[in-house]
Design a protein around this motif. Structure first.
Motif, PDB file in Angstrom:
ATOM      1  N   ASP A  29      -8.389  35.438 -35.934  1.00  0.00           N
ATOM      2  CA  ASP A  29      -7.302  36.022 -37.236  1.00  0.00           C
ATOM      3  C   ASP A  29      -6.521  34.912 -37.348  1.00  0.00           C
ATOM      4  N   PRO A  30      -6.829  33.874 -37.791  1.00  0.00           N
ATOM      5  CA  PRO A  30      -5.905  32.548 -37.974  1.00  0.00           C
ATOM      6  C   PRO A  30      -4.720  32.861 -38.642  1.00  0.00           C
ATOM      7  N   THR A  31      -4.382  33.786 -39.438  1.00  0.00           N
ATOM      8  CA  THR A  31      -3.101  34.036 -40.264  1.00  0.00           C
ATOM      9  C   THR A  31      -2.483  35.210 -39.750  1.00  0.00           C
ATOM     10  N   GLU A  32      -2.954  35.683 -38.733  1.00  0.00           N
ATOM     11  CA  GLU A  32      -2.432  37.031 -38.301  1.00  0.00           C
ATOM     12  C   GLU A  32      -0.895  36.695 -37.507  1.00  0.00           C
ATOM     13  N   ARG A  33       0.125  37.311 -38.234  1.00  0.00           N
ATOM     14  CA  ARG A  33       1.378  36.986 -37.691  1.00  0.00           C
ATOM     15  C   ARG A  33       2.195  38.349 -37.211  1.00  0.00           C
ATOM     16  N   HIS A  34       1.601  39.511 -37.383  1.00  0.00           N
ATOM     17  CA  HIS A  34       2.425  40.601 -36.978  1.00  0.00           C
ATOM     18  C   HIS A  34       2.720  40.674 -35.619  1.00  0.00           C
ATOM     19  N   ASP A  41     -12.215  22.083 -42.930  1.00  0.00           N
ATOM     20  CA  ASP A  41     -12.223  20.521 -43.083  1.00  0.00           C
ATOM     21  C   ASP A  41     -10.923  19.978 -43.576  1.00  0.00           C
ATOM     22  N   ILE A  42      -9.695  20.258 -43.118  1.00  0.00           N
ATOM     23  CA  ILE A  42      -8.637  19.524 -43.700  1.00  0.00           C
ATOM     24  C   ILE A  42      -7.774  18.699 -42.856  1.00  0.00           C
ATOM     25  N   GLY A  43      -8.856  17.932 -42.038  1.00  0.00           N
ATOM     26  CA  GLY A  43      -8.133  16.884 -41.441  1.00  0.00           C
ATOM     27  C   GLY A  43      -7.146  17.272 -40.198  1.00  0.00           C
ATOM     28  N   GLY A  44      -6.406  16.317 -39.730  1.00  0.00           N
ATOM     29  CA  GLY A  44      -5.981  16.298 -38.316  1.00  0.00           C
ATOM     30  C   GLY A  44      -5.210  17.666 -37.890  1.00  0.00           C
ATOM     31  N   ALA A  45      -4.405  18.056 -38.636  1.00  0.00           N
ATOM     32  CA  ALA A  45      -3.650  19.280 -38.076  1.00  0.00           C
ATOM     33  C   ALA A  45      -4.568  20.532 -37.676  1.00  0.00           C
ATOM     34  N   LEU A  46      -5.689  20.667 -38.208  1.00  0.00           N
ATOM     35  CA  LEU A  46      -6.445  21.879 -38.080  1.00  0.00           C
ATOM     36  C   LEU A  46      -7.381  21.362 -37.183  1.00  0.00           C
ATOM     37  N   THR A  87      -4.981  33.858 -32.550  1.00  0.00           N
ATOM     38  CA  THR A  87      -4.335  33.623 -33.938  1.00  0.00           C
ATOM     39  C   THR A  87      -3.390  32.248 -33.993  1.00  0.00           C
ATOM     40  N   LEU A  88      -3.211  31.586 -35.225  1.00  0.00           N
ATOM     41  CA  LEU A  88      -2.589  30.362 -35.039  1.00  0.00           C
ATOM     42  C   LEU A  88      -1.275  30.457 -35.834  1.00  0.00           C
ATOM     43  N   PRO A  89      -0.084  30.834 -35.306  1.00  0.00           N
ATOM     44  CA  PRO A  89       1.076  31.514 -35.699  1.00  0.00           C
ATOM     45  C   PRO A  89       1.692  30.634 -37.065  1.00  0.00           C
ATOM     46  N   ASP A  90       1.807  29.202 -36.566  1.00  0.00           N
ATOM     47  CA  ASP A  90       2.584  28.431 -37.469  1.00  0.00           C
ATOM     48  C   ASP A  90       1.318  27.597 -38.553  1.00  0.00           C
ATOM     49  N   LEU A  91       0.226  28.253 -38.442  1.00  0.00           N
ATOM     50  CA  LEU A  91      -0.967  27.676 -39.302  1.00  0.00           C
ATOM     51  C   LEU A  91      -0.324  27.520 -40.975  1.00  0.00           C
TER      52      LEU A  91
END
Ligand SMILES: N[C@@H](Cc1c[nH]c[nH+]1)C(=O)O
Length: 378
Positions: free
Chosen positions: A263-268, A235-240, A169-173
């Motif tokens: 699950d890139p937005t999983e934050r549980h 495709d939204i550039g640098g950060a991703l 996951t990417l917690p601070d996405l």
């Protein structure tokens, strides 16, 4: 493997707290030992923080950690509020930035011990759990993530666990995208998070144009490679782009026998992890048995130190019989040869010495008895 009986003590103990009895108590220690040995083999040195400490040091040490779920007591000695640790990562962070502040980086530390939370939930009714883990302090690089994920897998495999799934996951996405290419207001961030958690595409679109741009993230979940392609298509550039490259590099050395998902937005459960997080699942077990990722430790002067780590919660494994070994136990009747008994123990036998005539070795759990200098099986 036989399932253990339920661990409750029917009113004798507070809800969510329980005893470990034989043979699980020994199995628990053995499993923790196996994990710690794997960690030691990779250069992680053990630390033993205390069970409780001042509440503010427990929560102030990790960037974005919150004071939720703490079992607190007022200490009559210091007149201050103490909290029983809900997680040892913050304690290891405190040690690393205080007494071990001068130690060479990267600093590798391991730990094992009970952690306690205020409330149980339906999935996990116990309030006290064993936590065993490792923290790599001084970097949160991709190389550090590769090491941490692979050491976690190796430790579980050494403990006999198979059918392992790692969910990245990417917690601070959301925060990163909202502050950059896909702007959101403060209020919108919370709503977008909630709808992404619920995977509710309709509700997300209904929030407006800004939130609707996050829709592809719902789709970018599932088996790793397919989900990564969908994430890339965003495709939204640098950060991703840098995160995608990082995830691919972390996934690359992971063995074929491990299932990878995204699950890139999983934050549980990811309260303080930053750019990278992962949950560990094992076949046949409900819920995660471990978790890890990158985070930042706040030093006493307010500056931050990057770190990466993981924690395992092995109790469900112990309940299922992992860590158990069938003991070879021999009954020693009264008048047995003490030297021979010592020799048997040196060979790995457990001995049960009779204290009175007429004891039944088999009923005492022995597989063998000693008679006339020879071993016989029951
Ligand atoms: N201690 C975290 C996992 C972790 C360790 N290091 C970084 N993250 C948890 O149990 O959720």
């Amino acid at each position: 493997m036989t399932a253990a009986p339920p661990r409750g003590a029917q009113g004798l103990l507070p809800e969510g707290l329980s005893d470990r009895l034989p043979p699980q108590a020994e199995a628990s220690a053995r499993l923790a030992r196996k994990v710690l040995d794997t960690l030691a083999a990779h250069g992680y040195d053990r630390v033993m923080p205390p069970l409780a400490e001042f509440e503010e040091t427990l929560i102030g040490r990790l960037k974005s950690a919150r004071a939720q779920d703490l079992l607190r007591v007022v200490d009559p000695v210091s007149q201050r509020t103490l909290a029983i640790r809900p997680d040892m990562t913050a304690q290891v962070g405190r040690i690393a930035t205080s007494r071990l502040a001068g130690a060479q980086r990267p600093l590798r530390l391991s730990y094992s011990g009970p952690v306690v939370r205020l409330r149980a939930n339906q999935l996990r009714p116990e309030r006290e759990r064993l936590q065993v883990g490792a923290e790599l302090i001084g970097t949160d690089s991709v190389a550090a993530a590769v090491e941490i994920v692979n050491v976690a897998i190796e430790a579980l495999q050494a403990a006999g666990v198979t059918g392992i799934t790692i969910d990245f996951t990417l917690p601070d996405l959301i925060d990163t995208l909202a502050a950059g290419p896909l702007p959101l207001s403060e209020d919108e961030i919370e709503s977008v998070r909630a709808e992404l958690d619920a995977k509710d595409a309709g509700a997300l679109v209904a929030l407006g144009e800004g939130p609707a741009a996050y829709l592809p993230l719902i789709e970018a979940a599932g088996p790793f490679h397919a989900a990564m392609e969908k994430l890339e298509a965003l495709d939204i550039g640098g950060a991703l782009a840098s995160r995608i490259a990082g995830l691919r590099a972390i996934a690359k050395p992971i063995g074929w026998d491990i299932t990878l998902t995204l699950d890139p937005t999983e934050r549980h459960g990811f309260e303080y992890q930053l750019w990278f997080g992962f949950s560990i699942f094992a076949e046949g077990f409900v819920g995660e048995i471990g978790r890890g990722g990158s985070y930042a430790i706040v030093r006493p002067d307010g500056s931050e130190e990057p770190a990466m780590g993981f924690s395992l919660y092995p109790d469900p494994l112990i309940d299922a019989g992992f860590g158990r070994v069938e003991a070879r136990r021999v009954f020693l009747p009264i008048g047995h040869d003490g030297e021979q008994a010592a020799k048997l123990r040196a060979e790995g036998w457990q001995t049960i010495a009779a204290l009175s005539e007429g004891e039944d070795g088999a009923a005492l759990g022995c597989t063998h008895w000693l008679e006339g200098g020879a071993l016989s099986a029951y």
